[in-house]
Design a protein around this motif. Structure first.
Motif, short mmCIF file in Angstrom:
data_model
loop_
_atom_site.label_atom_id
_atom_site.label_comp_id
_atom_site.label_asym_id
_atom_site.label_seq_id
_atom_site.Cartn_x
_atom_site.Cartn_y
_atom_site.Cartn_z
N HIS A 150 -41.85 68.16 110.57
CA HIS A 150 -41.86 68.38 112.02
C HIS A 150 -43.01 69.27 112.46
CE1 HIS A 150 -37.81 66.64 111.91
NE2 HIS A 150 -37.59 67.44 110.89
N THR A 151 -43.31 70.32 111.68
CA THR A 151 -44.35 71.29 112.05
C THR A 151 -45.11 71.72 110.81
OG1 THR A 151 -42.99 72.13 113.86
CG2 THR A 151 -44.79 73.53 113.11
N PRO A 152 -46.45 71.66 110.84
CA PRO A 152 -47.21 72.03 109.63
C PRO A 152 -47.44 73.52 109.53
CG PRO A 152 -48.69 71.31 111.35
CD PRO A 152 -47.30 71.13 111.91
N ARG A 153 -47.76 73.94 108.32
CA ARG A 153 -48.38 75.23 108.09
C ARG A 153 -49.90 75.03 108.06
NH1 ARG A 153 -45.27 79.37 106.42
NH2 ARG A 153 -43.17 78.98 105.60
N PRO A 154 -50.68 76.12 108.16
CA PRO A 154 -52.13 75.98 108.02
C PRO A 154 -52.51 75.40 106.66
CG PRO A 154 -51.59 78.12 108.96
CD PRO A 154 -50.30 77.52 108.50
N PHE A 155 -53.48 74.52 106.64
CA PHE A 155 -54.09 73.99 105.42
C PHE A 155 -53.08 73.22 104.56
CE2 PHE A 155 -57.00 77.94 105.73
CZ PHE A 155 -57.75 77.32 106.72
N THR A 156 -52.23 72.42 105.18
CA THR A 156 -51.24 71.66 104.42
C THR A 156 -51.23 70.19 104.82
OG1 THR A 156 -49.47 72.14 106.03
CG2 THR A 156 -49.72 73.67 104.16
N ALA A 157 -52.40 69.63 105.11
CA ALA A 157 -52.46 68.25 105.59
C ALA A 157 -51.77 67.25 104.65
CB ALA A 157 -53.92 67.84 105.84
N PRO A 158 -52.01 67.28 103.34
CA PRO A 158 -51.36 66.29 102.47
C PRO A 158 -49.84 66.41 102.48
CG PRO A 158 -53.19 67.35 101.32
CD PRO A 158 -52.94 68.14 102.57
N TYR A 159 -49.34 67.63 102.32
CA TYR A 159 -47.90 67.83 102.27
C TYR A 159 -47.25 67.46 103.60
CZ TYR A 159 -43.47 70.14 101.13
OH TYR A 159 -42.14 70.40 100.88
N THR A 160 -47.87 67.91 104.70
CA THR A 160 -47.31 67.61 106.02
C THR A 160 -47.30 66.11 106.28
OG1 THR A 160 -48.04 69.73 106.90
CG2 THR A 160 -47.61 68.00 108.49
N ALA A 161 -48.39 65.43 105.95
CA ALA A 161 -48.44 63.98 106.14
C ALA A 161 -47.37 63.28 105.31
CB ALA A 161 -49.82 63.45 105.79
N SER A 162 -47.18 63.76 104.08
CA SER A 162 -46.20 63.13 103.19
C SER A 162 -44.79 63.29 103.74
CB SER A 162 -46.30 63.71 101.78
OG SER A 162 -45.76 65.02 101.69
N LYS A 163 -44.47 64.46 104.28
CA LYS A 163 -43.12 64.69 104.77
C LYS A 163 -42.87 63.99 106.11
CE LYS A 163 -41.75 66.98 101.22
NZ LYS A 163 -40.73 66.41 100.31
N HIS A 164 -43.89 63.83 106.92
CA HIS A 164 -43.74 62.98 108.11
C HIS A 164 -43.45 61.54 107.69
CE1 HIS A 164 -45.17 66.29 110.57
NE2 HIS A 164 -45.06 65.54 111.65
N ALA A 165 -44.08 61.09 106.63
CA ALA A 165 -43.82 59.73 106.13
C ALA A 165 -42.39 59.60 105.63
CB ALA A 165 -44.80 59.38 105.02
N VAL A 166 -41.88 60.62 104.94
CA VAL A 166 -40.50 60.58 104.47
C VAL A 166 -39.53 60.49 105.64
CG1 VAL A 166 -38.70 61.92 103.29
CG2 VAL A 166 -40.98 61.75 102.29
N LEU A 167 -39.83 61.20 106.73
CA LEU A 167 -38.97 61.14 107.91
C LEU A 167 -38.89 59.72 108.46
CD1 LEU A 167 -37.29 62.57 110.07
CD2 LEU A 167 -39.43 63.08 111.29
#
Length: 254
Positions: A150-167
């Motif tokens: 839902h909301t990223p931390r700084p410098f976490t593009a891969p992890y954030t993108a992956s978890k948006h995909a899981v959603l």
């Protein structure tokens, strides 16, 4: 040959440590036979030994969720030993170095996506197929998301993108599972204290660039949340649940 399967069978990926281990122990305590999947056989077997000492039933199946053949072998074992699967907790996941995106090596991106997205897809796909075939038909798939869905931390593009995909995958499976009595849930976790997250107790980069210590939550509360979802009848579902340290900087402005 199938065994005389217990009432319910569960699968936990990434079961060797952290959230996966805690959830596996909780499901064992609830009477599930638990299949333990992970890349390192030693911690899986240690958990089997611990379970058997308590009179519980656990099966270690070393698995690389990124590898379709490895996932196929995992589910072939589940079907051969137990004949069915009632709950799948797709927990295995990794992160990447926290660096500006232009400094991130592509190999780190691919490793995160292959594990956190493709790995979840492969296990969910196989679980869906087994749950659709088995009698009685149906089961529950629980995906480990993150508040980064839902909301990223700084410098976490891969992890954030992956978890948006899981959603998105969770919602698609929840829809597609309706005709087959397959429910799909996602648990979004914030600051659970594990071996991997203990570093956060020393400070985490915030959106304003400052480093700040953040509150953490005991991992047992995450396990309890998964246990609650797993215990529901298939006529009820928790589509999304957030379990987080109450005062962590997620809602509001930190």
């Amino acid at each position: 040959m199938t065994t005389n399967a217990p009432v319910k069978v569960a699968l936990v990926t990434g079961a060797g440590s952290g959230i996966g281990r805690s959830v596996a122990l909780g499901l064992l305590a609830d009477g599930f036979a638990v299949v333990l999947a992970g890349r390192r056989p030693e911690p899986l077997q240690a958990l089997v030994t611990e379970a058997e000492a308590q009179g519980q039933q656990a099966l270690a199946v070393p698995t690389d969720v990124r590898d379709p053949a490895s996932v196929d072998a995992l589910f072939a074992t589940i079907e051969e030993v137990y004949g069915r699967l009632d709950v799948a907790f797709n927990n295995a996941g990794i992160n990447a170095p926290a660096v500006p995106v232009d400094e991130l090596d592509v190999s780190h991106w691919l490793n995160v996506i292959n594990t956190n997205v493709t790995g979840v897809f492969l296990c969910a796909r196989a679980a869906f197929g087994l749950m659709r075939r088995q009698q009685p038909q149906g089961g529950r798939i629980i995906n480990n998301g993150s508040i980064s869905a839902h909301t990223p931390r700084p410098f976490t593009a891969p992890y954030t993108a992956s978890k948006h995909a899981v959603l998105g995958l969770t919602k698609a499976l929840a829809l597609d599972g309706r005709d087959y009595n397959i429910a799909c849930s996602q648990i979004d976790i914030g600051n659970a204290l594990t071996e991997l997250s203990v570093r956060m107790t020393k400070g985490v980069r915030q959106a304003n660039g400052q480093i700040a210590v953040e509150p953490m939550v005991d991992v047992s509360h995450v396990a309890d949340a998964v246990r609650y979802i797993a215990a529901l009848p298939l006529s009820a579902n928790v589509l999304n649940m957030t379990v987080m340290a109450t005062n962590m900087p997620f809602v509001g402005r930190g």
